[in-house]
Design a protein around this motif. Sequence first.
Motif, short mmCIF file in Angstrom:
data_model
loop_
_atom_site.label_atom_id
_atom_site.label_comp_id
_atom_site.label_asym_id
_atom_site.label_seq_id
_atom_site.Cartn_x
_atom_site.Cartn_y
_atom_site.Cartn_z
N THR B 154 0.84 -1.21 0.00
CA THR B 154 0.00 0.00 0.00
C THR B 154 0.87 1.26 0.00
O THR B 154 0.50 2.28 -0.59
N HIS B 158 0.99 4.10 -2.96
CA HIS B 158 0.87 5.54 -2.75
C HIS B 158 2.00 6.29 -3.46
O HIS B 158 1.78 7.31 -4.11
N TYR B 263 -7.35 7.88 -5.28
CA TYR B 263 -6.82 7.26 -6.50
C TYR B 263 -7.78 7.29 -7.68
O TYR B 263 -7.47 6.72 -8.72
N THR B 289 -12.93 0.62 -2.86
CA THR B 289 -11.83 0.57 -1.89
C THR B 289 -11.14 1.94 -1.83
O THR B 289 -11.46 2.83 -2.61
N HIS B 290 -10.22 2.08 -0.86
CA HIS B 290 -9.54 3.36 -0.61
C HIS B 290 -10.53 4.45 -0.23
O HIS B 290 -10.47 5.58 -0.74
N ARG B 412 -6.90 6.42 4.21
CA ARG B 412 -7.53 5.61 3.17
C ARG B 412 -6.56 5.09 2.14
O ARG B 412 -6.97 4.76 1.04
N TRP B 413 -5.28 5.03 2.53
CA TRP B 413 -4.37 4.47 1.54
C TRP B 413 -4.28 2.94 1.66
O TRP B 413 -3.64 2.29 0.84
#
Lengths: 424, 424, 424, 424
Positions: B154, B158, B263, B289-290, B412-413
């Motif tokens: 993760t 990023h 993202y 997700t994220h 939220r990464w």
Amino acid sequence: MRNQPDPAAAPWVQDAILERFRWTRNLSRDLAQGLNEADMTVQSMPDASPVKWHLAHTTWFFETFLLRDQVPGYRLFDERWPFLFNSYYEAEGARMARPERGLLTRPTVAEMLAYRDHVDEAMVAALPRLMERHGELVELGIQHEQQHQELLLTDLKHLFSRNPLGPAYAAANPAPKLESVPLRWIAGPEGLAEMGSDGRGFAFDNELPRHPSWLAPHALANRPVTNGEWIEFVADRGYASAALWLSDGWDWVRQEAVSTPLYWRGHGNDWEHFTLAGWQPVDPAAPVTHVSFYEADAFASWAGARLPTEHEWEAVAQGRDTLGGVQLDHAGAVAPRPEGEVDGFASLFGNVWEWTGSAYRPWPGYRTAAGAVGEYNGKFMSGQFVLKGGSCATPRGHVRGSYRNFFHPHQRWQFTGVRLARSL
Amino acid sequence: MRNQPDPAAAPWVQDAILERFRWTRNLSRDLAQGLNEADMTVQSMPDASPVKWHLAHTTWFFETFLLRDQVPGYRLFDERWPFLFNSYYEAEGARMARPERGLLTRPTVAEMLAYRDHVDEAMVAALPRLMERHGELVELGIQHEQQHQELLLTDLKHLFSRNPLGPAYAAANPAPKLESVPLRWIAGPEGLAEMGSDGRGFAFDNELPRHPSWLAPHALANRPVTNGEWIEFVADRGYASAALWLSDGWDWVRQEAVSTPLYWRGHGNDWEHFTLAGWQPVDPAAPVTHVSFYEADAFASWAGARLPTEHEWEAVAQGRDTLGGVQLDHAGAVAPRPEGEVDGFASLFGNVWEWTGSAYRPWPGYRTAAGAVGEYNGKFMSGQFVLKGGSCATPRGHVRGSYRNFFHPHQRWQFTGVRLARSL
Amino acid sequence: MRNQPDPAAAPWVQDAILERFRWTRNLSRDLAQGLNEADMTVQSMPDASPVKWHLAHTTWFFETFLLRDQVPGYRLFDERWPFLFNSYYEAEGARMARPERGLLTRPTVAEMLAYRDHVDEAMVAALPRLMERHGELVELGIQHEQQHQELLLTDLKHLFSRNPLGPAYAAANPAPKLESVPLRWIAGPEGLAEMGSDGRGFAFDNELPRHPSWLAPHALANRPVTNGEWIEFVADRGYASAALWLSDGWDWVRQEAVSTPLYWRGHGNDWEHFTLAGWQPVDPAAPVTHVSFYEADAFASWAGARLPTEHEWEAVAQGRDTLGGVQLDHAGAVAPRPEGEVDGFASLFGNVWEWTGSAYRPWPGYRTAAGAVGEYNGKFMSGQFVLKGGSCATPRGHVRGSYRNFFHPHQRWQFTGVRLARSL
Amino acid sequence: MRNQPDPAAAPWVQDAILERFRWTRNLSRDLAQGLNEADMTVQSMPDASPVKWHLAHTTWFFETFLLRDQVPGYRLFDERWPFLFNSYYEAEGARMARPERGLLTRPTVAEMLAYRDHVDEAMVAALPRLMERHGELVELGIQHEQQHQELLLTDLKHLFSRNPLGPAYAAANPAPKLESVPLRWIAGPEGLAEMGSDGRGFAFDNELPRHPSWLAPHALANRPVTNGEWIEFVADRGYASAALWLSDGWDWVRQEAVSTPLYWRGHGNDWEHFTLAGWQPVDPAAPVTHVSFYEADAFASWAGARLPTEHEWEAVAQGRDTLGGVQLDHAGAVAPRPEGEVDGFASLFGNVWEWTGSAYRPWPGYRTAAGAVGEYNGKFMSGQFVLKGGSCATPRGHVRGSYRNFFHPHQRWQFTGVRLARSL
């Protein structure tokens, strides 16, 4: 940039420029020898840029302002890269925020070097034609790259200084420990003096136009302030004496908890400093370096003196250039040391950039160049102070008496030092 | 950590542990394949750590708590390195500030791998002896490394997301585009339910002790919220409707100008998101997700639902572990997708970490382990929320029903998603 | 807000409400006695509001949600003022940023009081009619004003504490120096217990619905932690021992350089603290106050105990209300002191707000009220912790067993204290 | 401060000074008429100070440097107050942080006025004696108070501007709407010119010593830039054109989202601005004011001109003083307007402070006064720019040709404007 008409470039001039172009381009690459991919990629603070970025940005400068703009048919190496490697040219459009330069783990160093090869080949092919009408821009590109060679070293030094392991970029220079030169005061010229470039050789636009200025009676120190003298300042609680400091400087000292030049550690008479050869003992006879304008000014107050104006400094250095000094021509020449005397003045050039008391503002009649290149100097003329003389990290032949370097008063990751002055 | 007495380790258990140790240690190294020295060194934000740092820190954990503390005669690989690779253990003394981890261009990756070899050899040699009395610590070291394998991915994601060139870590997974599973509500158990680890297999201290809790009538969604549903939320101005948001969440949305999951880029029905395979189209059928806790909570409000409590989630997942799910066992499995149904619930494990509405606080009767290892979980029990189920980046076999992951509500990464719940 | 249908209000109920409305409105005004225009206007930090703003905001609440919304023909006192005095109701539109409340040197206090008169007259005239259908909103307005009466005092205390002259708001209370009550542990109820309002009397929406919860075996301290005990904690280097602190708490202690409760100064056994009567000696027998959740939690760790959950606290206090305690009914009652015992527990109500270990999250089945008033409590259910019992600055009759106060873990300008608990 | 020996003060001189002292002290008090206690106490930003603080600080100046230091037997009004009212004199010891001046709701205005009475009485009694040896300090105290009279008004204006109700300090001045004066260029003197105070009358230390300076050929505009011209700049997207701005200025414009002078609102040709008489229409013929150095410089670039140097400005204004201008002598004279022409130049004095292009640095041979008073000017000589001419809020008789005011380039809450210049 150049303050004289472009000569229809004779072949020998073209050969000289070609040689100079190649020599400069190779030096940048050489400076990166011995560094790994990460050393060349990481950015240690917003003021600094990665080594890899310097290699690419200087290439982008040639690609953009010469190949793209002046060479018909030239194709960009990669259309996405100008966004990455434009530094601050608003006229060139959007670009990465400065503090994000260190995020570029890609393109790789190998891709960067391929970029350099690509641009160098195109430049060499186009050079004869370019010299006919854009010789000043070619020279500007070379001078620009030389400036980044110095930054490459000071930025790398900063990065390595933040690493608890204190890695070395170069072997320590086994310089003989010299005796300190006694301080002497030398009266400078008084009355009307000509300032600015005399038109022989290259000059940035901020060195122009040449103009008269009136100098009050004054004297300059024969040499820069030494580490030994700075240690006395520290011992005398110079960093804790509000009365010595400019108000902004005093705020800075307290907020940043500054108590020595950048890169020093130790106490009493036992000091070492971080250098490009790792941690080394501080040599009391060597010029102090990595001090801010605020520190320079406070030291001068403590010494009962002041900083020279840029006019006073330039009046002494006129007609002189860097050939008499000592500057970078290989990676090893990267620590200040006392150098030979010229006309009574030691270390005028090529040792430490000497803070002057002059705010960086335009010369009377100053005009910026047209186009994006006009952003080179002029837009930075607020909030900074002028430095003179070049440092041990300045490439040979780059600096001259009329050269005006500039930094913000709190910045000190360059090789910055102090020469004292006095009004008479 | 383990909630049962250490067995006198039988030979076959030792073989199994040895195999597991080797497999885990190798996986970390494998995950770094294809990355260059810079990819592994740069830190893209304070929350994230460099790949190289993960490789070293997990090694430091074994070196410190097993080799240094429990193996007589062990010599540290390098005495200066614990300062570099201690993460947050106050009891282990001074350490680098977290945001400075990316400054370590040295030691190099090669030195890091030599460190790993050194520690692995010593561990393998000492393992039979260590298993006699410190089997729980060995297992903790393995579980710890598994957690960092997920973070490694993760954090790398990023970093690459911040690069305007959008580099890919892995090839895109040519997953067939699936139909979205219709949303159904499944009533969960009511009344008294046992929570926490049942003592079979490893558990972190924060999963203990097992204890009863009273569940009010409720239902859970059969599957996580999908990208398609999230696109409806965006289209319905969910990010601009204050009434849906917690007050802190609304401040966060405005200050950070958040308008999509992390993202994402695009608009209308045309969205793509950055993945470990670079920029890819958003699959409407795949789990979203994220997203942060704040977004998850606002989405639930918009949907007329709420987030499940961790008790509700755990009551459904008890006795299940990750073998039924899909998790990381090679670098390719790094994007959520809808997975097979178990007892009516799809994707409970190994797809996205599901935010619960439960603040991360100790179970009744919770006790931290003695010594520095006691800092592993307990000191983080404020300001964070519990997540359940593991993600596509969680190593196989790492997660279980009682597992309590935790992050701050704005973060939220990680591969974080949402499963809805309702009170009945 | 009220968890039962509105009674057709009988005349004696209306009289009682009218009396209660008047009494509450007058108390706010009385609390401002002796303050000058500037005392009532300045804002000492973003968390705090000016006295004058409290007087106006509570008035705005009645004007908006009762007079404007429910009384046909009512004309706003000034159409520009809702922008000034709306606190955080997004549904009520734009408003001044919270940190700018202290810029309102106009309207003057006299204008504010005219506003209060205007609204009070309209309220009194409309009250019989309002009670028929909006009795719960009238009561909410009164409870709301009571909450701001406490804030008015704590905000003023903060302002005066920042003044180097340390002005006093009230005369010191010449309380006899009491002996400290010995600490005893009292076992609380185990197993299933009902939580939340029992429906008799007013309750905020966050006290609902009533629901069962399972309590593990535990004991509570018979009284809050005292100043004397806190001095031991300080002397034992509690503020310098990382192992005692939550990670966020430890960051907070170091960043803010915290080494005592808020408002303390001194050393060793010689402490004084700032009170509404100016600087006063710290009484070792009195409950400690102005400590953050982080400090409370660290103290509990140091004492080998923990904080109670809100469920444990509430289980003991059920059926009790504040009449047995001591609360604000005049400006003088504004310092915690040990109070009489009830069923073995001293100072449950009306002394210091007691931090619980429970994050502030919704009860199972919680629903917010419709409309802007729904923003009253629910949107703050992240990042905060629950406090119980009321303080010496809480108006008489305002608090009860099911009351859930909440603040962020670093906040400590309220009269916050600690009661220890233990798992059995 | 004074550049000539103190005369043995003749009686008529003493009378004049006494009169001047009284007149100045009374004016400060008069300026506060009509303000309430809160208006005089609140601080709207760190750069600004409360009215009440100005009243006290100017008093502290006389008390400290004259009564305490020079009058045997003088007793401080209150020993705790110097901590409150020392502004920035490091030599005078600890003091309140600047941004906290607005926390002082006590002492009250009445106490402040009693302080003024106390000090005034002592000063009047001591004045004959003080004039014998400390006349320059008395005059410095008066000049100092005049500077604070201007700040009092600009700080109050800022406070009122932040109030959504836009209160008025004074009635609007029903000035006849004037025709704009056409712009003309007037050549300034060339070659050697004397700069600095000529020694007749009072001068601050920063106006000394008198010295020659060499002026290049240039011309100055006959009048300041008008609001009407500024509206053209706005309409021509001046605030959105990076090429016009200094780099620091462009950063400032974007970070602060600046798109008009301070205090303007509106669009197109429909603008109003906040004044001490509340919101008023912008008069196109009046000089533009409340612009920063950055804006002034960008405007000049847009106009194909530049800012004058302080030398150029002073060369024109030499020998002139403020009697020919219009300045504050009552609270009403607080908005710039076009004023009568002197030797071709309109509004040189007493309308708007005119930004020069000169960084604020010491004159050649500059020396600070001894003692704390030496901190008055010298320590601020970095990071600021010189302004000339005085504004509509400058007290009558305060300004002169050699006067050097200075502010940071982003500051614009003073009555600052622009006069264009050109190199010839």
